[in-house]
Each structure stands twice: as structure tokens, then as C-alpha cells.
Motif scaffolding. Structure first.
Motif, PDB file in Angstrom:
ATOM      1  N   GLY A 332     -12.228  24.548  57.595  1.00 40.65           N
ATOM      2  CA  GLY A 332     -13.084  25.197  58.583  1.00 40.65           C
ATOM      3  C   GLY A 332     -13.339  26.637  58.166  1.00 40.65           C
ATOM      4  N   TYR A 333     -14.459  27.206  58.649  1.00 45.74           N
ATOM      5  CA  TYR A 333     -14.834  28.555  58.232  1.00 45.74           C
ATOM      6  C   TYR A 333     -13.778  29.595  58.600  1.00 45.74           C
ATOM      7  N   ARG A 334     -13.218  29.491  59.816  1.00 46.37           N
ATOM      8  CA  ARG A 334     -12.296  30.538  60.286  1.00 46.37           C
ATOM      9  C   ARG A 334     -11.057  30.620  59.415  1.00 46.37           C
ATOM     10  N   ARG A 335     -10.378  29.498  59.238  1.00 42.76           N
ATOM     11  CA  ARG A 335      -9.137  29.509  58.469  1.00 42.76           C
ATOM     12  C   ARG A 335      -9.412  29.847  56.998  1.00 42.76           C
ATOM     13  N   PHE A 336     -10.503  29.271  56.459  1.00 40.52           N
ATOM     14  CA  PHE A 336     -10.802  29.519  55.051  1.00 40.52           C
ATOM     15  C   PHE A 336     -11.072  31.000  54.796  1.00 40.52           C
ATOM     16  N   ASN A 340      -8.868  33.386  52.459  1.00 42.55           N
ATOM     17  CA  ASN A 340      -9.491  33.856  51.220  1.00 42.55           C
ATOM     18  C   ASN A 340      -9.690  35.370  51.215  1.00 42.55           C
ATOM     19  N   THR A 341      -9.991  35.945  52.388  1.00 41.46           N
ATOM     20  CA  THR A 341     -10.131  37.400  52.470  1.00 41.46           C
ATOM     21  C   THR A 341      -8.817  38.087  52.123  1.00 41.46           C
ATOM     22  N   LEU A 342      -7.710  37.548  52.606  1.00 41.44           N
ATOM     23  CA  LEU A 342      -6.390  38.099  52.273  1.00 41.44           C
ATOM     24  C   LEU A 342      -6.097  37.949  50.775  1.00 41.44           C
ATOM     25  N   LEU A 343      -6.464  36.798  50.210  1.00 41.92           N
ATOM     26  CA  LEU A 343      -6.217  36.567  48.783  1.00 41.92           C
ATOM     27  C   LEU A 343      -7.056  37.500  47.912  1.00 41.92           C
ATOM     28  N   VAL A 344      -8.336  37.695  48.281  1.00 37.42           N
ATOM     29  CA  VAL A 344      -9.197  38.604  47.514  1.00 37.42           C
ATOM     30  C   VAL A 344      -8.645  40.023  47.571  1.00 37.42           C
ATOM     31  N   GLY A 345      -8.236  40.460  48.769  1.00 36.09           N
ATOM     32  CA  GLY A 345      -7.657  41.794  48.915  1.00 36.09           C
ATOM     33  C   GLY A 345      -6.406  41.968  48.074  1.00 36.09           C
ATOM     34  N   ALA A 346      -5.527  40.955  48.097  1.00 36.14           N
ATOM     35  CA  ALA A 346      -4.302  41.018  47.297  1.00 36.14           C
ATOM     36  C   ALA A 346      -4.621  41.037  45.803  1.00 36.14           C
ATOM     37  N   CYS A 347      -5.648  40.275  45.398  1.00 40.73           N
ATOM     38  CA  CYS A 347      -6.037  40.227  43.979  1.00 40.73           C
ATOM     39  C   CYS A 347      -6.597  41.575  43.524  1.00 40.73           C
ATOM     40  N   ILE A 348      -7.419  42.213  44.367  1.00 48.24           N
ATOM     41  CA  ILE A 348      -7.951  43.535  44.029  1.00 48.24           C
ATOM     42  C   ILE A 348      -6.812  44.544  43.884  1.00 48.24           C
ATOM     43  N   ALA A 349      -5.891  44.537  44.851  1.00 48.05           N
ATOM     44  CA  ALA A 349      -4.753  45.462  44.796  1.00 48.05           C
ATOM     45  C   ALA A 349      -3.873  45.188  43.577  1.00 48.05           C
ATOM     46  N   SER A 350      -3.774  43.919  43.169  1.00 47.90           N
ATOM     47  CA  SER A 350      -2.895  43.566  42.047  1.00 47.90           C
ATOM     48  C   SER A 350      -3.395  44.116  40.710  1.00 47.90           C
ATOM     49  N   PHE A 351      -4.679  44.525  40.638  1.00 48.60           N
ATOM     50  CA  PHE A 351      -5.161  45.170  39.414  1.00 48.60           C
ATOM     51  C   PHE A 351      -4.436  46.496  39.174  1.00 48.60           C
ATOM     52  N   TRP A 455     -11.227  36.629  62.059  1.00 50.21           N
ATOM     53  CA  TRP A 455     -10.369  36.075  63.116  1.00 50.21           C
ATOM     54  C   TRP A 455     -11.190  35.751  64.364  1.00 50.21           C
ATOM     55  N   GLN A 456     -12.363  36.412  64.508  1.00 52.34           N
ATOM     56  CA  GLN A 456     -13.214  36.214  65.690  1.00 52.34           C
ATOM     57  C   GLN A 456     -14.079  34.954  65.595  1.00 52.34           C
ATOM     58  N   PRO A 458     -15.126  31.293  65.970  1.00 52.10           N
ATOM     59  CA  PRO A 458     -14.611  30.187  66.792  1.00 52.10           C
ATOM     60  C   PRO A 458     -13.893  29.151  65.937  1.00 52.10           C
ATOM     61  N   LYS A 459     -12.797  28.598  66.448  1.00 44.27           N
ATOM     62  CA  LYS A 459     -11.933  27.722  65.665  1.00 44.27           C
ATOM     63  C   LYS A 459     -12.610  26.423  65.238  1.00 44.27           C
ATOM     64  N   ASN A 460     -13.608  25.992  65.968  1.00 48.85           N
ATOM     65  CA  ASN A 460     -14.235  24.707  65.650  1.00 48.85           C
ATOM     66  C   ASN A 460     -15.460  24.860  64.737  1.00 48.85           C
ATOM     67  N   THR A 461     -15.637  26.030  64.100  1.00 43.07           N
ATOM     68  CA  THR A 461     -16.802  26.279  63.242  1.00 43.07           C
ATOM     69  C   THR A 461     -16.582  25.613  61.885  1.00 43.07           C
ATOM     70  N   THR A 462     -17.375  24.608  61.577  1.00 44.21           N
ATOM     71  CA  THR A 462     -17.220  23.859  60.312  1.00 44.21           C
ATOM     72  C   THR A 462     -18.535  23.886  59.548  1.00 44.21           C
ATOM     73  N   ALA A 463     -18.479  23.398  58.299  1.00 44.94           N
ATOM     74  CA  ALA A 463     -19.675  23.350  57.449  1.00 44.94           C
ATOM     75  C   ALA A 463     -20.663  22.364  58.010  1.00 44.94           C
TER      76      ALA A 463
END
Length: 463
Positions: A332-336, A340-351, A455-456, A458-463
Motif C-alpha cells: 500500500g502507498y502509506r506503508r511503502f 522507503n522515505t526512511l531508507l532513502v534518508g538513511a542511505c543519504i546520511a550513510s554517504f 503518515w497522513q 489513508p491506510k487503505n490507499t492502494t495502487a
């Protein structure tokens, strides 16, 4: 319409048109990335500090963002062929001006003109295809054109590095001349000058408010770290930008012919998507600028090797394409987007953990992972933003999203340049590696904070 019709091969009479639009798409994509590996060489030739060269990137991207709202109206009013021809001529002549520049201010001026041409190339080219090519052929046409969009960024950093090493930095701009001449000739041969019979008056006051808002915010952030500029000037530009934004918000609600009506933001998903794009793109868009600079200025890599090392980021982007839809359907869009936003941020910081003696295979893998995650992020944000818009709002929403994407790139590069200069001034020139590392950590944290926006959703937002 049957599945067979949707995927029908492109008819011969439309292939030259698609090739023409692809030339414009390629030129724009190439010019966005080719300059990044050449900045230290350009700085040396113009006797400038390479850490102050982000203005050259910001000038181009910001002028693209500012002029995107003009593209559709100009094409409707004067015809797609005339505007596309003008765009190619402006872009090509500005490229020649960039190559002949003898000072930083002169180069920045021609980069602004180049951005004006670039702002018209892609939207008007896509609009011409939409108006001329039948619907059942359009998917095939867009698929062929998208290859040019992938080739530009893929070739840009390496080609720029090779030209700097084996010719001169001027050739990163001169390469546009033969393509521009070919494109201008083909425009009059293969593109009909379709225009609308009735065109609404242009929303000049709204455009000027958007222009002031975008330019004020970008320049305000960019000037913060310049010793010759006062802090009060930077704050004044940002305040002016905020006032222009507030003015446009009222204008969009009250003016019947506004470029972007306030009703667009009645769509909750669209609003979340725009806010998410505005913040989550800052770090991701700054990386193609900051990494080549760090590799050359801090770690001592040559321009060509730097360009080669940037290829894995594009390969990571290509590798993400087959998996994005399945991941969104699964999570779903929300969880993904949160994950992924957290992973991208961590990857940028890891440089910030990298050093000059890091093994090349590990550095290439690091860049590949970033390219993969960043592409997943951009595609997911874009599809989320536009997915629920009605047919009547789709065109306006897409133009607004395109403007925000380029604005976020401009602000991201300006922010990265300012952070590097602030930390260099605070730590001293001898600690320039630490200045880059702290800047990368800050950019990563900004990306991580952006997860709160998603985080805002809606939980049921899917592709």
C-alpha cells in the motif's frame, strides 16, 4: 479499447515526430546531469571556488521550474510547432553562450536562458504527441520517447567527465549544437503547427506571484552561505517568497482563470503528494550534485572516474522499474512511502561514512542502492499525487507537480551548497571532508522527517 490496440506498434508516419520529441527530451535530460562532474573544472577555468558553483545548477533548474506554467498556454496560443522550434533555438543558442562564457555571472545568465528553453521542450513536445498521435498509438510513442529520457541521465555524468579529461569543459555545452540544429530542422519538417481556436487570457499576475515565490525561496537559501551577501538579504528574500505564496493562495481561490485553481488542493491525496514531493526530493535531488563534488574536491578522483562511478545510480533507477508496482500493491502507498522515505534518508546520511580509500566495488554498490531507493521514492510519490485527480484536473495537476519537482531540485541543490559552505566556514577549510559529511547527514535527516507527511496517507490507499 482492446489490449491489442493499446499496445499496437507505432505507425511509420509518427516515428519522426517521436524521434524529434526524443531529441528534446534527451537534450534536457543530458544537460541536467552532464554538468555535475564538470563543475570543479569550470570553477578552475573561471577562477572560482568549486564550493560556490552550485549557482550554475540552481540557475538552470530554477528557470525550468519558473517557466513550466508558461508552456501549455504558449503552445495553445501560438501553436506547438512554433513554440517547440523557439524552445530548441533558445536552448541551443544559450548552450553556445555557456560554452563561450568567460565569467561565472555570464555563465549563470546563459544557464537561465537555457532553462527557459528546457522548460518548454519537454511539456510542449509531450503535448504535440498527445494532440497528433492517436490514442491507441500514444503508449507506444511514450515508451519510445522515455528511452531518450533514460539515456540522457545515464550518459550525462560519464560523458561530462570524459569531455573534461580529453577535451575541455566547453564541450559539455557545445555537444548541444548539432542536436539543436537537427531538432530545429526536423521541427519544421515533421511537426504540424496545431493551436487552439480559443485560448483564455494568460494569468500574468498569478504567474508573477509564483515566479517571485520560487525565485525568492531558492535564492534566499542559496545566499545564506555567501560571505559577500548579508543574512538580512537572504531572510528578506525568503519573507518575500512567503508573502508571494500567500498572495497566490488567495489568487488561486478567487481568480476564475488562475494557472492552478485552489480546487486542486481539495483532493487530499494530491495535497499530501505535493507536500511529500516538496520535502522528500530535497536530499535525493541534491545527491547528483554533492557526490561528484565530494569525489573530486575531497577524495581527489578525476572527472572521468567520477562520471563512471555515477552510472550505478542510474542502473539502480532502471532496476527499480519492474518492482515498483508490485511493492505498492503489496504494502500500500502509506506503508511503502513511510518505509522507503526512511531508507532513502538513511542511505543519504550513510554517504557520510565514506572515505577516499573505500573499495570501488563497495562505493558502486552504495550508489546502486541509492539509485534504486531514490527511483522507487520518486515514482511512488508521483503516482500517488496524480492517482485520484479527475480528468478535468489531471492536466493542471500534472503541470503543478512538474513545477514542484523542478523547484525541489533547485532548493535541494541550493540547500546542499549552503550547508557545505556553512560547515566549511565553521570547521575551517582543512576539515572540508567533515563539512561534506555533516551536510549529507543533514540532508538525510530532512528526508527522514518527510516520512511524517506520508503518515497522513489513508491506510487503505492502494495502487
Amino acid at each position: 479499447m482492446s489490449q491489442t490496440a493499446v499496445h499496437q506498434a507505432l505507425q511509420p508516419e509518427f516515428r519522426l515526430l517521436v524521434l524529434l520529441v526524443s531529441i528534446g527530451f534527451f537534450m534536457q535530460g543530458l544537460d541536467t546531469t552532464i554538468i555535475n562532474t564538470a563543475l570543479p573544472s569550470i570553477a578552475s577555468h573561471l577562477q572560482q571556488d568549486p564550493l560556490q558553483m552550485h549557482s550554475v545548477v540552481v540557475a538552470y533548474v530554477l528557470s525550468v521550474a519558473a517557466c513550466i506554467p508558461l508552456s501549455g498556454w504558449l503552445a495553445d496560443r501560438f501553436g506547438v510547432r512554433n513554440i517547440y522550434f523557439a524552445a530548441i533555438v533558445i536552448f541551443t543558442l544559450a548552450s553556445l553562450g555557456c560554452a563561450l562564457s568567460s565569467s561565472l555571472n555570464e555563465l549563470i545568465m546563459y544557464r537561465v536562458l537555457q532553462g527557459v528553453g528546457g522548460a518548454l521542450l519537454m511539456p510542449v513536445g509531450r503535448l504535440a504527441m498527445l494532440k497528433i498521435i492517436p490514442r491507441h498509438q500514444f503508449l507506444s510513442a511514450m515508451s519510445l520517447m522515455s528511452l531518450a529520457g533514460l539515456l540522457g541521465p545515464l550518459m550525462g555524468p560519464t560523458l561530462g567527465g570524459w569531455m573534461v579529461e580529453h577535451a575541455s569543459w566547453q564541450w559539455i555545452f557545445l555537444i548541444n549544437l548539432p542536436m539543436g540544429i537537427l531538432g530545429a530542422w526536423m521541427t519544421y519538417k515533421v511537426m504540424p503547427n496545431i493551436r487552439e481556436s480559443q485560448v483564455k487570457s494568460f494569468d500574468l499576475s498569478g504567474f508573477m506571484m509564483l515566479f517571485v515565490a520560487m525565485v525568492g525561496l531558492s535564492l534566499g537559501i542559496e545566499n545564506f552561505a555567501k560571505p559577500e551577501q548579508s543574512v538580512s538579504l537572504s531572510l528578506g528574500l525568503i519573507v518575500m517568497s512567503m508573502l508571494a505564496m500567500a498572495g497566490y493562495a488567495y489568487h488561486a481561490h478567487s481568480h476564475h482563470n488562475a494557472l492552478f485553481r485552489s480546487t486542486l488542493f481539495a483532493h487530499r491525496i494530491f495535497t499530501i503528494g505535493i507536500l511529500g514531493n516538496s520535502f522528500a526530493r530535497l536530499g535525493g535531488n541534491a545527491i547528483p550534485f554533492i557526490l561528484p563534488l565530494m569525489l573530486q574536491v575531497v577524495f581527489g578522483f578525476d572527472a572521468f572516474t567520477t562520471g563512471l562511478l555515477m552510472i550505478p545510480t542510474v542502473l539502480g533507477s532502471l532496476a527499480s522499474k519492474p518492482m515498483i508496482r508490485k511493492l505498492i500493491q503489496w504494502l500500500g502507498y502509506r506503508r511503502f512511502l513511510i518505509i522507503n522515505t526512511l531508507l532513502v534518508g538513511a542511505c543519504i546520511a550513510s554517504f557520510a561514512l565514506t572515505s577516499a580509500d573505500m573499495p570501488l566495488w563497495l562505493r558502486a554498490l552504495h550508489f546502486f542502492i541509492f539509485g534504486l531507493l531514490n527511483s522507487l521514492q520518486f515514482v511512488a510519490m508521483n503516482t500517488l499525487t496524480l492517482k485520484d485527480l479527475s480528468q478535468q484536473d489531471a492536466s493542471s495537476g500534472n503541470s503543478f507537480l512538474s513545477m514542484i519537482m523542478m523547484l525541489a531540485m533547485s532548493i535541494g541543490v541550493a540547500l546542499a551548497g549552503s550547508l557545505i559552505n556553512v560547515f566549511t566556514g565553521y570547521l575551517g577549510a582543512a576539515q572540508i571532508e567533515s563539512a561534506f559529511h555533516f551536510s549529507l547527514i543533514c540532508l538525510g535527516l530532512i528526508n527522514i522527517i518527510a516520512a511524517a507527511i506520508f503518515w497522513q496517507i489513508p491506510k487503505n490507499t492502494t495502487a
